[in-house]
Design a protein around this motif. Structure first.
Motif, short mmCIF file in Angstrom:
data_model
loop_
_atom_site.label_atom_id
_atom_site.label_comp_id
_atom_site.label_asym_id
_atom_site.label_seq_id
_atom_site.Cartn_x
_atom_site.Cartn_y
_atom_site.Cartn_z
N ASP A 104 0.90 -1.15 -0.05
CA ASP A 104 -0.04 0.07 0.04
C ASP A 104 0.78 1.37 -0.11
N ALA A 105 2.03 1.15 0.57
CA ALA A 105 2.98 2.32 0.72
C ALA A 105 3.45 2.45 -0.86
N LEU A 106 3.93 1.50 -1.32
CA LEU A 106 4.41 1.52 -2.62
C LEU A 106 3.45 2.06 -3.57
N LEU A 107 2.23 1.75 -3.34
CA LEU A 107 1.30 2.30 -4.36
C LEU A 107 0.54 3.80 -3.88
N ASN A 108 1.16 4.50 -2.89
CA ASN A 108 0.43 5.51 -2.38
C ASN A 108 1.58 6.69 -3.08
N PRO A 109 1.10 7.44 -3.80
CA PRO A 109 1.87 8.47 -4.58
C PRO A 109 2.25 9.47 -3.67
N ALA A 154 10.47 -4.77 3.00
CA ALA A 154 10.48 -3.78 3.97
C ALA A 154 10.86 -2.46 3.13
N LEU A 155 10.21 -1.44 3.43
CA LEU A 155 10.22 -0.33 2.84
C LEU A 155 10.59 1.00 3.78
N GLU A 156 11.77 1.76 3.61
CA GLU A 156 11.94 2.85 4.26
C GLU A 156 11.31 3.95 3.75
N VAL A 157 10.59 4.65 4.49
CA VAL A 157 9.85 6.06 4.11
C VAL A 157 10.15 7.25 5.28
N LYS A 158 9.69 8.42 4.67
CA LYS A 158 9.55 9.42 5.49
C LYS A 158 7.89 9.49 5.87
N PRO A 159 7.80 9.86 7.15
CA PRO A 159 6.61 9.85 7.86
C PRO A 159 5.64 10.75 7.18
N HIS A 160 4.50 10.36 7.24
CA HIS A 160 3.22 11.26 6.58
C HIS A 160 3.06 12.62 7.25
N ASN A 161 2.85 13.60 6.44
CA ASN A 161 2.58 14.76 6.84
C ASN A 161 0.90 15.34 6.55
N TRP A 162 0.02 15.02 7.53
CA TRP A 162 -1.32 15.01 6.95
C TRP A 162 -1.67 16.67 7.07
N GLY A 163 -0.95 17.43 7.48
CA GLY A 163 -1.42 18.97 7.67
C GLY A 163 -2.04 19.20 9.16
N GLY A 200 -2.28 -1.32 5.95
CA GLY A 200 -2.76 -0.30 4.54
C GLY A 200 -3.53 0.92 4.95
N ALA A 201 -4.23 1.03 5.98
CA ALA A 201 -4.91 1.86 6.28
C ALA A 201 -4.09 3.21 6.52
N LEU A 202 -2.77 3.04 7.26
CA LEU A 202 -1.99 4.26 7.48
C LEU A 202 -1.62 5.03 6.38
N GLU A 203 -1.78 4.62 5.10
CA GLU A 203 -1.50 5.22 3.69
C GLU A 203 -2.75 6.10 3.36
N ARG A 204 -3.99 5.93 3.95
CA ARG A 204 -5.11 6.48 3.63
C ARG A 204 -5.82 7.19 4.67
N GLN A 205 -5.38 6.72 6.09
CA GLN A 205 -6.20 7.39 7.24
C GLN A 205 -5.54 8.51 7.95
N PRO A 206 -5.73 9.52 8.00
CA PRO A 206 -4.86 10.63 8.43
C PRO A 206 -4.71 10.18 10.08
N TYR A 207 -3.63 10.35 10.40
CA TYR A 207 -3.06 9.88 11.85
C TYR A 207 -2.05 11.05 12.38
N LEU A 208 -2.85 11.96 13.07
CA LEU A 208 -2.16 13.39 13.56
C LEU A 208 -1.92 13.17 14.90
N ARG A 209 -0.45 14.07 15.25
CA ARG A 209 -0.14 14.04 16.51
C ARG A 209 0.01 15.57 16.91
N VAL A 210 -0.85 15.70 18.05
CA VAL A 210 -0.96 17.27 18.69
C VAL A 210 0.15 17.13 19.89
#
Length: 258
Positions: free
Chosen positions: A32-37, A87-96, A159-169
């Protein structure tokens, strides 16, 4: 013998750099991460068997795969990780920002989950899956004392992490106040609450609703309780037992659906 300052500085720099990337593992999470542009991808390590199973997702990801021996898997993962050869190394998401997500375009009325010091990545991953299934806008947690974005969390989220915003406040009470100012009805889940979640939302399902859940055991902190509009409970058939926090999130999201 004390380490030289330059050695200490180098080690600290390596730790900081490591925190700036995440190693996802497991076929579902990696695919899912590979398919997430929108996901910034850095390095892909796979066994030949995993490469075949990932299929066209590898080409879509735009990374040249590093083929690794399954007995000496090259990715720097915990030995207990069930990586399935991928295994895939990625940058963390920035959901705004919370405001962007809470007021952004999408199905109305919106729903948001807030987590008060839920630290188990498996629980958070399961909550992300439920949030996606029930169409929640986001899952929100505090920056400290909560589960960060990790491979274990991503694998449980399937796979939900690629589509579901997870915000840290920084401060959960401030986030609750911010949501209330936006018109959200904020409900804190507590087993001893006088009214059920269904009673609280009766006649108010057309409003934006935020659900606040605490860690198993401690539950909601006092400040969190005070900041919610009201406390609610999930009705049980008997006077005993309690739900795992991820199960409680799923039940609560179903109970408040429009």
């Amino acid at each position: 013998m004390k380490k030289p300052k330059w050695v200490i500085a180098k080690e600290q720099a390596k730790r900081v750099a490591a925190q700036e990337t995440v190693w996802l593992f497991g076929l579902h999470a990696v695919r899912d991460a590979l398919l997430n542009p929108a996901r910034e991808k850095l390095r892909l390590v796979v066994t030949r068997n995993a490469l075949e199973r990932l299929g066209d997702a590898v080409a879509a990801g735009g990374l040249a795969p590093e083929i690794s021996d399954p007995r000496k898997f090259a990715a720097p993962l915990d030995p207990q990780s069930v990586h399935q050869g991928a295994a895939l190394e990625v940058k963390p998401h920035n959901w705004g920002s919370l405001t962007d997500v809470a007021l952004g375009a999408g199905a109305m009325p919106p729903r948001i989950i807030l987590l008060d010091r839920v630290t188990d990545p498996h629980n958070v991953g399961a909550i992300l899956r439920s949030a996606e299934v029930f169409g929640a806008r986001a899952v929100v947690a505090v920056q400290r004392h909560s589960a960060p974005e990790t491979g274990a969390l991503a694998k449980t989220a399937s796979g939900a992490l690629e589509r579901q915003p997870y915000l840290r406040v920084r401060n959960l009470s401030d986030a609750i106040t911010e949501l209330r100012d936006m018109g959200y009805l904020v409900l804190g889940l507590a087993g001893e609450a006088e009214q059920s979640i269904e009673q609280a939302v009766d006649g108010q399902r057309d409003r934006p609703i935020a659900l606040v859940l605490g860690a198993e055991g401690p539950g909601l902190r006092e400040k969190t309780r005070e900041t919610c509009d009201m406390l609610v409970r999930i009705d049980a058939a008997g006077g005993f037992g309690s739900l795992n926090v991820s199960n409680a999130a799923a039940v609560a999201l179903y109970a408040v659906k429009a």
